[in-house]
Motif scaffolding. Structure first.
Motif, PDB file in Angstrom:
ATOM      1  N   LEU A 145       0.797  -1.228   0.000  1.00  0.00           N
ATOM      2  CA  LEU A 145       0.000   0.000   0.000  1.00  0.00           C
ATOM      3  C   LEU A 145       0.830   1.279   0.000  1.00  0.00           C
ATOM      4  N   GLY A 146       2.093   1.204   0.361  1.00  0.00           N
ATOM      5  CA  GLY A 146       2.893   2.431   0.479  1.00  0.00           C
ATOM      6  C   GLY A 146       2.930   3.238  -0.802  1.00  0.00           C
ATOM      7  N   HIS A 147       3.285   2.591  -1.909  1.00  0.00           N
ATOM      8  CA  HIS A 147       3.370   3.315  -3.176  1.00  0.00           C
ATOM      9  C   HIS A 147       1.988   3.781  -3.627  1.00  0.00           C
ATOM     10  N   THR A 148       0.994   2.911  -3.484  1.00  0.00           N
ATOM     11  CA  THR A 148      -0.355   3.263  -3.937  1.00  0.00           C
ATOM     12  C   THR A 148      -0.890   4.488  -3.226  1.00  0.00           C
ATOM     13  N   LEU A 149      -0.763   4.528  -1.903  1.00  0.00           N
ATOM     14  CA  LEU A 149      -1.262   5.668  -1.135  1.00  0.00           C
ATOM     15  C   LEU A 149      -0.474   6.940  -1.456  1.00  0.00           C
ATOM     16  N   SER A 150       0.812   6.794  -1.707  1.00  0.00           N
ATOM     17  CA  SER A 150       1.599   7.971  -2.089  1.00  0.00           C
ATOM     18  C   SER A 150       1.091   8.563  -3.404  1.00  0.00           C
ATOM     19  N   VAL A 151       0.777   7.698  -4.361  1.00  0.00           N
ATOM     20  CA  VAL A 151       0.238   8.165  -5.640  1.00  0.00           C
ATOM     21  C   VAL A 151      -1.104   8.863  -5.433  1.00  0.00           C
ATOM     22  N   VAL A 152      -1.963   8.293  -4.591  1.00  0.00           N
ATOM     23  CA  VAL A 152      -3.275   8.892  -4.332  1.00  0.00           C
ATOM     24  C   VAL A 152      -3.108  10.276  -3.718  1.00  0.00           C
ATOM     25  N   VAL A 153      -2.194  10.423  -2.754  1.00  0.00           N
ATOM     26  CA  VAL A 153      -1.989  11.721  -2.103  1.00  0.00           C
ATOM     27  C   VAL A 153      -1.498  12.757  -3.105  1.00  0.00           C
ATOM     28  N   VAL A 154      -0.524  12.370  -3.945  1.00  0.00           N
ATOM     29  CA  VAL A 154       0.025  13.313  -4.925  1.00  0.00           C
ATOM     30  C   VAL A 154      -1.051  13.771  -5.914  1.00  0.00           C
ATOM     31  N   LYS A 155      -1.858  12.834  -6.403  1.00  0.00           N
ATOM     32  CA  LYS A 155      -2.888  13.184  -7.374  1.00  0.00           C
ATOM     33  C   LYS A 155      -4.009  13.980  -6.725  1.00  0.00           C
ATOM     34  N   ALA A 156      -4.316  13.704  -5.446  1.00  0.00           N
ATOM     35  CA  ALA A 156      -5.337  14.505  -4.754  1.00  0.00           C
ATOM     36  C   ALA A 156      -4.869  15.945  -4.607  1.00  0.00           C
ATOM     37  N   GLU A 157      -3.579  16.137  -4.315  1.00  0.00           N
ATOM     38  CA  GLU A 157      -3.048  17.500  -4.246  1.00  0.00           C
ATOM     39  C   GLU A 157      -3.132  18.172  -5.617  1.00  0.00           C
ATOM     40  N   ALA A 158      -2.864  17.396  -6.674  1.00  0.00           N
ATOM     41  CA  ALA A 158      -2.958  17.966  -8.022  1.00  0.00           C
ATOM     42  C   ALA A 158      -4.393  18.374  -8.332  1.00  0.00           C
ATOM     43  N   VAL A 159      -5.362  17.582  -7.907  1.00  0.00           N
ATOM     44  CA  VAL A 159      -6.766  17.938  -8.117  1.00  0.00           C
ATOM     45  C   VAL A 159      -7.080  19.242  -7.407  1.00  0.00           C
ATOM     46  N   ARG A 160      -6.604  19.394  -6.189  1.00  0.00           N
ATOM     47  CA  ARG A 160      -6.879  20.616  -5.426  1.00  0.00           C
ATOM     48  C   ARG A 160      -6.292  21.842  -6.117  1.00  0.00           C
ATOM     49  N   ARG A 161      -5.115  21.681  -6.737  1.00  0.00           N
ATOM     50  CA  ARG A 161      -4.495  22.822  -7.411  1.00  0.00           C
ATOM     51  C   ARG A 161      -5.150  23.123  -8.762  1.00  0.00           C
ATOM     52  N   LEU A 162      -5.540  22.067  -9.506  1.00  0.00           N
ATOM     53  CA  LEU A 162      -6.039  22.260 -10.862  1.00  0.00           C
ATOM     54  C   LEU A 162      -7.519  22.628 -10.915  1.00  0.00           C
ATOM     55  N   ALA A 163      -8.274  22.219  -9.939  1.00  0.00           N
ATOM     56  CA  ALA A 163      -9.736  22.398  -9.988  1.00  0.00           C
ATOM     57  C   ALA A 163     -10.157  23.840 -10.217  1.00  0.00           C
ATOM     58  N   PRO A 164      -9.562  24.831  -9.561  1.00  0.00           N
ATOM     59  CA  PRO A 164     -10.049  26.209  -9.778  1.00  0.00           C
ATOM     60  C   PRO A 164      -9.829  26.746 -11.188  1.00  0.00           C
ATOM     61  N   ASP A 186      -7.607   9.022 -12.583  1.00  0.00           N
ATOM     62  CA  ASP A 186      -6.419   8.249 -12.220  1.00  0.00           C
ATOM     63  C   ASP A 186      -6.514   7.744 -10.765  1.00  0.00           C
ATOM     64  N   ILE A 187      -7.019   8.593  -9.873  1.00  0.00           N
ATOM     65  CA  ILE A 187      -7.176   8.176  -8.472  1.00  0.00           C
ATOM     66  C   ILE A 187      -8.122   6.978  -8.372  1.00  0.00           C
ATOM     67  N   GLU A 188      -9.221   7.043  -9.164  1.00  0.00           N
ATOM     68  CA  GLU A 188     -10.176   5.939  -9.153  1.00  0.00           C
ATOM     69  C   GLU A 188      -9.520   4.642  -9.630  1.00  0.00           C
ATOM     70  N   ALA A 189      -8.726   4.744 -10.701  1.00  0.00           N
ATOM     71  CA  ALA A 189      -8.067   3.551 -11.236  1.00  0.00           C
ATOM     72  C   ALA A 189      -7.069   2.968 -10.236  1.00  0.00           C
ATOM     73  N   VAL A 190      -6.288   3.879  -9.613  1.00  0.00           N
ATOM     74  CA  VAL A 190      -5.311   3.416  -8.618  1.00  0.00           C
ATOM     75  C   VAL A 190      -6.013   2.773  -7.434  1.00  0.00           C
ATOM     76  N   GLY A 191      -7.136   3.371  -7.012  1.00  0.00           N
ATOM     77  CA  GLY A 191      -7.873   2.805  -5.878  1.00  0.00           C
ATOM     78  C   GLY A 191      -8.429   1.426  -6.179  1.00  0.00           C
ATOM     79  N   ARG A 192      -8.980   1.260  -7.388  1.00  0.00           N
ATOM     80  CA  ARG A 192      -9.503  -0.056  -7.761  1.00  0.00           C
ATOM     81  C   ARG A 192      -8.387  -1.100  -7.812  1.00  0.00           C
ATOM     82  N   GLN A 193      -7.246  -0.690  -8.340  1.00  0.00           N
ATOM     83  CA  GLN A 193      -6.118  -1.608  -8.395  1.00  0.00           C
ATOM     84  C   GLN A 193      -5.650  -1.988  -6.993  1.00  0.00           C
ATOM     85  N   ALA A 194      -5.650  -1.015  -6.095  1.00  0.00           N
ATOM     86  CA  ALA A 194      -5.239  -1.295  -4.711  1.00  0.00           C
ATOM     87  C   ALA A 194      -6.198  -2.263  -4.039  1.00  0.00           C
ATOM     88  N   LEU A 195      -7.517  -2.066  -4.280  1.00  0.00           N
ATOM     89  CA  LEU A 195      -8.491  -2.983  -3.705  1.00  0.00           C
ATOM     90  C   LEU A 195      -8.272  -4.413  -4.210  1.00  0.00           C
TER      91      LEU A 195
END
Length: 396
Positions: A199-218, A230-239
């Motif tokens: 889970l270490g790499h997967t969660l790191s990717v999710v955090v980075v992309k969530a930060e990118a969403v916060r910056r890009l959304a406005p 991408d977050i959805e795909a990574v989450g499904r793969q992690a599950l």
């Protein structure tokens, strides 16, 4: 002979070792000497009384120091023993008769102080026994010499042997418990390490992309939605990976779990005995029995205090029976990882879950004391009750 020695060891494990107060009643052996002092028979009764009081004080002091772990290996017990030796020779040579009974008490105190030091103990006890026999023959005749000398010889060696056995058993028990704890901790560390790697790499990717969403959304909604995808795909793969990992841990084959159980039992100092008979089992049946083996053996290692564990699998065309027995305390304490005792359903979380899972598959789980000693776990399961494609029998 082996069975008898094993039974003696188990008896000693169930009883507390003798402490310093257990050796004080032996002082009543000097009752005859005290009575003779009050009767005025021996010369200088006041001197004999002072000698008796000194002997008792030094005896009690020597025994207390022999059981004091902080001072046992210092010079203090040896000095007290030397003083006790001097008083014993003075009283026996000066008064004779029943006063020779001081020698068995001296030998007993020597066994307490010098236990574990076989050479020094042997020299001291044989010297005391020889001296007691010589003084007894001069003051009371051959019969008294044999009685006192033999009693002196036995009291020292028996005392040292019993105390050494109890201490050795206590050390072995502590070592066995430490090995069991280490085996359980090793399994926990392995599982946590694998989860971290998964889970270490997967969660790191999710955090980075969530930060990118916060910056890009406005300012760029389309780019932000791509990151969300991408977050959805990574989450499904992690599950998917987590399910595969959990399935691999909790639905190992019966053969794998039996191999692991043997390794854990041997590492914990418990003698394993495995017996397996019958035709090959369907995968789901074997998986469920493998989980029963893991839970049952874990309880044996953690809670039973056993020295031997037997795992037997008897398969038939329509039913398979798994039986796990040990020679421990006859109960399984509840605690982390689940264990319990009873019939039909265990009182612990793990056994309760097994009971429910086996019942859903048409089987049963029975746990409880195995007669006068030990604990027994019996799992019975219809072989054809589990369809290979069904989810029944799978442990969540």
């Amino acid at each position: 002979m082996i069975g008898r020695a094993s039974g003696d060891t188990e008896w000693m494990e169930r009883h507390k070792p003798p402490g310093k107060f257990a050796f004080l009643p032996w002082l009543f052996m000097l009752t005859g000497d005290v009575e003779s002092l009050f009767s005025g028979k021996p010369p200088l009764p006041w001197l004999g009384g002072a000698g008796i009081l000194t002997f008792v004080a030094l005896y009690v002091r020597t025994i207390a120091l022999g059981f004091d772990e902080r001072r046992r290996h210092t010079r203090a017990p040896l000095l007290a023993l030397a003083g006790l030796t001097a008083v014993t020779f003075a009283l026996t040579i000066g008064y004779g008769g029943d006063w020779a009974l001081c020698f068995p008490l001296l030998s007993l105190a020597t066994g307490v102080v010098l236990r574990g030091e076989q050479r020094r103990l042997g020299v001291a006890v044989f010297f005391y026994a020889g001296s007691a026999g010589l003084i007894g023959s001069l003051r009371g005749g051959p019969s008294e010499a044999m009685t006192v000398g033999y009693g002196t010889l036995l009291s020292g060696f028996i005392t040292a042997t019993v105390l050494t056995l109890f201490e050795t058993i206590a050390k072995l028990k502590a070592t066995r418990e430490e090995l069991a704890r280490t085996a359980v901790e090793h399994e926990r560390l392995r599982f946590s390490r694998d989860l971290h790697d998964l889970l270490g790499h997967t969660l790191s990717v999710v955090v980075v992309k969530a930060e990118a969403v916060r910056r890009l959304a406005p300012r760029n909604l389309d780019a932000a939605l791509e990151q969300v995808s991408d977050i959805e795909a990574v989450g499904r793969q992690a599950l998917t990976e987590i399910r595969e990992a959990v399935t691999g841990y909790r639905e190992g084959t019966l053969t794998t779990e039996l191999d692991r159980a043997r390794s854990v039992l041997e590492a914990s100092g418990i003698e394993p005995e495995f017996r397996q008979s019958g035709p090959p089992l369907p995968p789901q049946t074997a998986a469920l029995l493998g989980w029963c083996v893991r839970e049952g053996v874990t309880n044996v290692v953690r809670h039973s205090g056993a020295t031997r564990c037997t795992v037997e699998v008897r398969g038939e065309t329509d039913q398979v029976r798994l039986e796990i027995t040990d020679n421990g305390r006859g109960t399984a304490a509840t605690g982390e990882g689940g264990s319990g005792s009873g019939s039909g359903s265990g009182s612990g979380t793990g056994l309760k879950g097994l009971t429910e899972r086996l019942a859903a598959a048409g089987g049963s789980l029975t746990t409880g004391p195995d007669g006068r000693r030990g604990f027994r776990l019996v799992a019975e399961l219809p072989v054809d009750s589990l369809d290979p494609g069904s989810e029944e029998g799978r442990t969540p």
